[in-house]
Design a protein around this motif. Structure first.
Motif, PDB file in Angstrom:
ATOM      1  N   VAL A   1       0.836  -1.197   0.000  1.00  0.00           N
ATOM      2  CA  VAL A   1       0.000   0.000   0.000  1.00  0.00           C
ATOM      3  C   VAL A   1       0.875   1.252   0.000  1.00  0.00           C
ATOM      4  N   LEU A   2       0.274   2.312  -0.491  1.00  0.00           N
ATOM      5  CA  LEU A   2       0.860   3.652  -0.452  1.00  0.00           C
ATOM      6  C   LEU A   2      -0.144   4.571   0.221  1.00  0.00           C
ATOM      7  N   LEU A   3       0.234   5.072   1.377  1.00  0.00           N
ATOM      8  CA  LEU A   3      -0.604   5.997   2.125  1.00  0.00           C
ATOM      9  C   LEU A   3      -0.094   7.422   1.919  1.00  0.00           C
ATOM     10  N   GLY A   4      -1.001   8.364   1.943  1.00  0.00           N
ATOM     11  CA  GLY A   4      -0.595   9.741   1.720  1.00  0.00           C
ATOM     12  C   GLY A   4      -1.498  10.725   2.402  1.00  0.00           C
ATOM     13  N   ALA A   5      -1.080  11.961   2.339  1.00  0.00           N
ATOM     14  CA  ALA A   5      -1.851  13.068   2.894  1.00  0.00           C
ATOM     15  C   ALA A   5      -2.514  13.819   1.748  1.00  0.00           C
ATOM     16  N   VAL A   6      -3.779  14.150   1.945  1.00  0.00           N
ATOM     17  CA  VAL A   6      -4.566  14.826   0.918  1.00  0.00           C
ATOM     18  C   VAL A   6      -5.143  16.089   1.536  1.00  0.00           C
ATOM     19  N   SER A   7      -4.915  17.193   0.854  1.00  0.00           N
ATOM     20  CA  SER A   7      -5.479  18.472   1.298  1.00  0.00           C
ATOM     21  C   SER A   7      -6.743  18.770   0.525  1.00  0.00           C
ATOM     22  N   SER A   8      -7.451  19.771   0.976  1.00  0.00           N
ATOM     23  CA  SER A   8      -8.705  20.139   0.303  1.00  0.00           C
ATOM     24  C   SER A   8      -8.463  20.632  -1.118  1.00  0.00           C
ATOM     25  N   ALA A   9      -7.260  21.148  -1.388  1.00  0.00           N
ATOM     26  CA  ALA A   9      -6.964  21.615  -2.746  1.00  0.00           C
ATOM     27  C   ALA A   9      -6.706  20.465  -3.700  1.00  0.00           C
ATOM     28  N   MET A  10      -6.452  19.251  -3.173  1.00  0.00           N
ATOM     29  CA  MET A  10      -6.137  18.099  -4.022  1.00  0.00           C
ATOM     30  C   MET A  10      -7.361  17.266  -4.338  1.00  0.00           C
ATOM     31  N   VAL A  11      -8.529  17.603  -3.789  1.00  0.00           N
ATOM     32  CA  VAL A  11      -9.753  16.851  -4.020  1.00  0.00           C
ATOM     33  C   VAL A  11     -10.412  17.347  -5.302  1.00  0.00           C
ATOM     34  N   PRO A  12     -10.813  16.443  -6.215  1.00  0.00           N
ATOM     35  CA  PRO A  12     -10.724  14.985  -6.171  1.00  0.00           C
ATOM     36  C   PRO A  12      -9.304  14.494  -6.468  1.00  0.00           C
ATOM     37  N   PHE A  13      -8.947  13.337  -5.907  1.00  0.00           N
ATOM     38  CA  PHE A  13      -7.615  12.782  -6.086  1.00  0.00           C
ATOM     39  C   PHE A  13      -7.725  11.411  -6.755  1.00  0.00           C
ATOM     40  N   GLN A  14      -6.597  10.913  -7.211  1.00  0.00           N
ATOM     41  CA  GLN A  14      -6.560   9.658  -7.973  1.00  0.00           C
ATOM     42  C   GLN A  14      -6.030   8.518  -7.107  1.00  0.00           C
ATOM     43  N   GLN A  15      -6.615   7.341  -7.275  1.00  0.00           N
ATOM     44  CA  GLN A  15      -6.176   6.129  -6.601  1.00  0.00           C
ATOM     45  C   GLN A  15      -5.812   5.070  -7.639  1.00  0.00           C
ATOM     46  N   LYS A  16      -4.852   4.218  -7.277  1.00  0.00           N
ATOM     47  CA  LYS A  16      -4.406   3.141  -8.153  1.00  0.00           C
ATOM     48  C   LYS A  16      -4.599   1.817  -7.431  1.00  0.00           C
ATOM     49  N   PHE A  17      -5.121   0.842  -8.166  1.00  0.00           N
ATOM     50  CA  PHE A  17      -5.345  -0.490  -7.618  1.00  0.00           C
ATOM     51  C   PHE A  17      -4.813  -1.525  -8.606  1.00  0.00           C
ATOM     52  N   GLU A  18      -4.156  -2.533  -8.070  1.00  0.00           N
ATOM     53  CA  GLU A  18      -3.564  -3.578  -8.906  1.00  0.00           C
ATOM     54  C   GLU A  18      -3.672  -4.916  -8.179  1.00  0.00           C
ATOM     55  N   ILE A  19      -3.932  -5.958  -8.945  1.00  0.00           N
ATOM     56  CA  ILE A  19      -3.988  -7.308  -8.408  1.00  0.00           C
ATOM     57  C   ILE A  19      -3.395  -8.258  -9.437  1.00  0.00           C
ATOM     58  N   TYR A  20      -2.536  -9.146  -8.988  1.00  0.00           N
ATOM     59  CA  TYR A  20      -1.944 -10.137  -9.887  1.00  0.00           C
ATOM     60  C   TYR A  20      -1.783 -11.442  -9.128  1.00  0.00           C
ATOM     61  N   PHE A  21      -1.728 -12.545  -9.884  1.00  0.00           N
ATOM     62  CA  PHE A  21      -1.697 -13.887  -9.325  1.00  0.00           C
ATOM     63  C   PHE A  21      -0.383 -14.562  -9.701  1.00  0.00           C
TER      64      PHE A  21
END
Length: 597
Positions: A351-371
């Motif tokens: 995981v990658l955790l971060g800080a988001v301010s009101s100026a960054m909303v809306p923000f982008q998220q990335k999701f990945e899954i592999y087997f």
């Protein structure tokens, strides 16, 4: 005629009267309905002289029975199989109740002239429809008659009433389960031994995950957020077995309520426990392998302790007039290990955790899954399917005709060039190579210092080996994920030898010395305009040779050796294609304009 002949005459008249009565009972007595008159009357019966017919020509009426005959469920007078349009009159459907006498007057024929039930009965009702064209206007004629089956193998009496219609099956529940178990033919009971129908805990479980099956958890399924109709994240998307995914989506939130949104916390993605196989009681926990914290200025810090219990939850802080929410999920990467039997045995998350301010909303998220399959290593690819700029070209050779492509295990050593060094000495860098990376035009070289005593042919062989390297490939993969067994899809390397004569030197025994190797890779954009994939369509290797120079005795000769690779985009100009304008293929009924045409 005397009185003694009177009894004989009375007997003869009695026989004639009985035969006429029997003929009237055996014959059909239709009920005729005419639309114009709206009346029902029995059709007239004409008695003809009694003639003894042959036994096999006249069907015999069934004998009366004292058993009660069930009332037929199907009323043929109300049955209409050609009534396809509700509340509308169907053309030539004489039994359609929505048709009026005006509609019947323009019919050409009855599409269904006879409506009857099961033809295997010895006697049954039949509805006969016809049109009377002699009337003005034409009229529909309806007859309800008793049909006699002439076959000797027919059903005389139906004494099983449930067989006349479909019955609703009894649904098992707690009250009737035991009764259905005893009456069912699918189970056998043994009065001597008590057979338990419950599954034993140690019984082998044949369930397994198959491709595309949703990954089940202890409560529902493993959720994998992804965009659907828009770029916004949809959290109800399930993760599927063996379906590798990598998506990006936009999260639009109210930052003041960030602590109440569970999809932003790490626990939402790490707390579920995946079932080993569908429906089993064995659960596989998700282990957090890596946690990286991203600050507002994009600096990354990796946490050494990945214990989720000691992590701070989502926290909303105020920095002046701005509000900041920390520990928000920005990236999630699942790594699931499975066996050949379709079982999930290990689940990891990064995981990658971060800080988001009101100026960054809306923000982008990335999701990945592999087997990853158990006891195997993932094979790195140069693209999926098209090549990615900066990754090495996949190449190999075919040892014999009919076999697959052989490749070295080092993916960075399948197609290489000379690597330049500060010394520029070809003999010192003979084994140093650099991989050919897709999209990168490269050029390298070195200097070869020779004395007059060295033979030309020996030098030519060594220089050619220096330019090609060890095991120059015969084929290059068209895509970054091309399989080695698909030989016909691979692009052959066209090797060309070119001779260049130098005018300032004198040829010595017609010996040609290779001095340069130029590789040209032609590629094109393949697929959709929105997501084109890089595909290699042609590879040419041009080996340029020159005359072996001859100088004065005692002087050393210096030869420049060079290699180069060039990528050429041969994509045709994209032309936007449009579908053809739809055409209306409407056909009117053949008698639509009747009776005018």
């Amino acid at each position: 005629m005397g009185l003694r002949d009177l009894p004989l005459l009375l007997l003869l008249l009695l026989l004639v009267d009985c035969r006429a009565s029997v003929s009237a009972q055996v014959g059909d007595t239709p009920v005729v309905t005419t639309e114009a008159l709206n009346s029902t009357k029995p059709a007239p019966t004409t008695f003809r002289p009694a003639v003894s017919p042959r036994p096999h020509e006249t069907p015999r009426a069934p004998r009366p029975s004292s058993d009660p005959r069930p009332t037929p469920v199907t009323d043929v007078a109300a049955l209409c199989v050609c009534d396809l349009s509700p509340a509308l009159c169907d053309v030539n459907c004489c039994c359609d109740p929505d048709c009026s006498s005006v509609d019947f007057s323009v019919f050409s024929a009855c599409s269904i002239p006879v409506v009857m039930g099961d033809s295997q009965f010895c006697s049954q009702k039949a509805a006969i429809y016809s049109l009377n064209f002699t009337a003005d206007p034409p009229q529909r004629v309806f007859k309800l008659v008793d049909q006699i089956n002439p076959s000797i193998f027919c059903i005389h009496i139906t004494n099983y009433k449930p067989a006349l219609s479909f019955i609703n099956p009894e649904v098992p529940d707690e009250s009737n389960f035991d009764k259905l178990m005893k009456t069912s033919d699918g189970f056998s009971t043994n009065a001597e031994s008590d057979v338990s129908l419950t599954t034993k805990p140690d019984a082998p479980n044949t369930a397994k995950y198959e491709y595309g099956v949703h990954l089940q958890t202890s409560h529902s399924f493993l959720r994998f957020p992804s965009p659907l109709t828009s770029s916004l994240c949809t959290d109800n998307n399930p993760a599927a077995f063996l379906v590798n995914q990598a998506v990006k989506c936009t999260r639009r939130i109210n930052l003041e309520q960030c602590t109440e949104i569970e999809t932003l916390s790490l626990a939402y993605y790490s707390s579920p426990k995946i079932l080993r196989v569908p429906g089993s009681g064995t659960k596989v926990p998700i282990t957090v392998q890596s946690i990286i914290i991203q600050s507002l200025n994009k600096t990354l810090t990796r946490l050494e302790d990945t214990d989720t219990d000691v992590l701070r939850p989502l926290v909303l802080v105020e920095a002046g007039h701005d509000k900041i929410c920390t520990n928000i999920i920005l990236e999630v990467k699942y790594s699931l290990t499975y066996t050949n039997a379709g079982e999930i045995i290990k689940a990891d998350v990064f995981v990658l955790l971060g800080a988001v301010s009101s100026a960054m909303v809306p923000f982008q998220q990335k999701f990945e899954i592999y087997f990853i399959q158990q006891n195997t290593k993932p094979v790195p690819l140069s693209g999926n399917p098209g090549y990615v700029v900066g990754l090495p070209l996949a190449a190999g050779f075919q040892p014999q005709k009919g076999s697959g492509i052989m490749q070295t295990t080092n993916r960075f050593g399948q197609l290489t060039l000379l690597r330049s060094t500060a010394e520029q000495d070809c003999l010192a860098i003979a084994g140093i190579r650099t991989p050919v990376l897709f999209g990168y035009n490269m050029q390298s070289g070195c200097k070869l210092r020779l004395t007059k005593a060295i033979a030309c042919r020996l030098v030519a062989q060594n220089v050619e080996s220096l330019l090609k390297g060890q095991g120059f490939p015969d084929y290059v993969a068209p895509f970054g994920n091309s399989q080695a067994q698909d030989v016909l899809d691979w692009v052959p390397v066209h090797f060309i030898t070119q001779t260049s004569h130098m005018k300032h030197f004198v040829l010595q025994d017609s010996c040609q010395l290779p001095v340069a190797l130029a590789i040209e890779v032609k590629w094109t954009k393949y697929g959709s305009l929105l997501n084109p994939q890089a595909k290699i369509v042609n590879v040419t290797a041009n080996l340029i040779s020159s005359s072996f120079p001859e100088t004065n005795s005692g002087n050393k000769r210096t030869i420049l050796i060079s290699t180069a690779v060039t990528f050429v985009d041969v994509s045709a100009p994209a032309e936007a294609g449009f579908r053809a304008r739809p055409t209306i293929n409407a056909r009117l009924p053949f008698n639509f304009f009747f009776p005018f045409v």
